[in-house]
Scaffold this active site. Structure first.
Site, PDB file in Angstrom:
ATOM      1  N   LYS A 221      -0.657  -5.985   0.283  1.00 38.18           N
ATOM      2  CA  LYS A 221       0.686  -5.883   0.858  1.00 38.18           C
ATOM      3  C   LYS A 221       1.751  -6.112  -0.224  1.00 38.18           C
ATOM      4  O   LYS A 221       1.525  -6.790  -1.233  1.00 38.18           O
ATOM      5  CB  LYS A 221       0.847  -6.906   1.995  1.00 38.18           C
ATOM      6  CG  LYS A 221      -0.092  -6.679   3.187  1.00 38.18           C
ATOM      7  CD  LYS A 221       0.315  -5.471   4.006  1.00 38.18           C
ATOM      8  CE  LYS A 221      -0.680  -5.166   5.125  1.00 38.18           C
ATOM      9  NZ  LYS A 221      -0.671  -6.158   6.185  1.00 38.18           N
ATOM     10  N   ARG A 260      -9.220  -8.996   6.494  1.00 34.91           N
ATOM     11  CA  ARG A 260      -9.300  -7.528   6.413  1.00 34.91           C
ATOM     12  C   ARG A 260      -8.816  -7.110   5.033  1.00 34.91           C
ATOM     13  O   ARG A 260      -7.660  -7.344   4.675  1.00 34.91           O
ATOM     14  CB  ARG A 260      -8.429  -6.912   7.521  1.00 34.91           C
ATOM     15  CG  ARG A 260      -8.411  -5.397   7.557  1.00 34.91           C
ATOM     16  CD  ARG A 260      -7.491  -4.911   8.671  1.00 34.91           C
ATOM     17  NE  ARG A 260      -7.447  -3.448   8.758  1.00 34.91           N
ATOM     18  CZ  ARG A 260      -6.639  -2.669   8.044  1.00 34.91           C
ATOM     19  NH1 ARG A 260      -5.777  -3.217   7.177  1.00 34.91           N
ATOM     20  NH2 ARG A 260      -6.672  -1.360   8.195  1.00 34.91           N
TER      21      ARG A 260
END
Length: 280
Positions: A221, A260
């Protein structure tokens, strides 16, 4: 009915490997668009230590264009069918009830909806009728795709995420989803600033202490790429893999149910270190 506990790994945090069967995902768009390539990549991730493979056919990056429902289902069916036949656990990353249903027909093990069931009015029904474990994620945005930037979290992102996740649980259970089918995801990076993401990670023990297992999805991210960018280093999504592994280790230490990730090997190493450390 299958429960989240049925998918859990005794003694450690689970590792979910990402396989994007997409053209435009922010990190690996186009790499696994061909079904055979996606299947081979999934097998490699399992070899490296993934416990479950998260298959998605629609990018949720800011500015992404939604693919037609029939295209999404067409992309995921052969991948999930093949992995299920090979005994590999899978989850379906989708906001569409029809795609979740198609994945269930092919043997998927978990429905992972980043909209928390809000993007499709039929999703909770499909979740209940399939009897599969589900992941409900926090994403406060006016539109679930083509929404960029941070949302208004009322000045307290941690409280907002707690409250919205509780609402999503109420929505799901009212439609027949059992509580032991549910895991929750705070939604790192989805309509949140870097400060919001760090606040949520700081509060992760609060979420983990709650009633439901927690999935953490920080991989590659932007708020992690900023760590290197702040030092003047190259900062592509892949360059955030070391920071992702650090988040994995801290999440596992806090007791997260699952992480994840795109790069499985280092995150599996991280959860194994935490498990062995904690067990002495």
């Amino acid at each position: 009915m299958t429960t989240v506990a049925d998918l859990s790994v005794p003694g450690r945090t689970s590792v979910m490997g990402i396989v994007n069967v997409t053209e435009d995902s922010f990190s690996d768009g186009g790499k696994w668009l061909v079904a055979d390539d996606a299947i081979a990549h999934a097998h490699e991730l399992v070899h490296l230590g993934a416990d479950i493979i998260d298959v998605g056919a629609e990018s949720t990056r800011p500015g992404a264009t939604r693919v037609p429902a029939e295209v999404e289902a067409e992309r995921i069916r052969p991948v999930i069918r093949a992995l299920h036949a090979d005994g590999i656990r899978t989850s379906i990353d989708t906001m569409r009830a029809a795609t979740a249903q198609a994945a269930a027909e092919e043997g998927v093990d978990l429905i992972n909806d980043v909209s928390g069931g809000l993007a499709d009015p039929d999703m909770y029904r499909v979740m209940a009728e399939t009897g599969l474990p589900v992941c409900l994620m926090h994403w406060r945005a006016d539109a679930f795709v083509n929404a960029s930037g941070a949302a208004d979290h009322g000045g307290d992102v941690v409280r907002d995420v707690h409250e919205v996740l509780a609402e999503l649980v109420d929505n799901a259970t009212a439609k027949g989803v059992a509580k032991d089918q549910i895991t929750l995801d705070p939604g790192l990076g989805f309509a949140k600033t870097a400060a919001d993401n760090w606040a949520l990670l700081n509060a992760l023990p609060e979420f983990i202490a709650g009633e439901f297992p927690i999935l953490v999805g920080a991989s590659r991210k932007r708020f992690l790429t900023e760590i290197r960018a702040d030092r003047g280093l190259e900062a592509t999504p892949v360059d955030a893999d070391p920071a992702t592994a650090a988040v994995t280790a801290l999440s596992a230490q806090a007791g997260a149910w699952c992480v994840r990730v795109h790069e499985v090997a280092v995150s599996r190493d991280a959860v194994d270190v935490v498990a062995r450390w904690s067990h002495g």
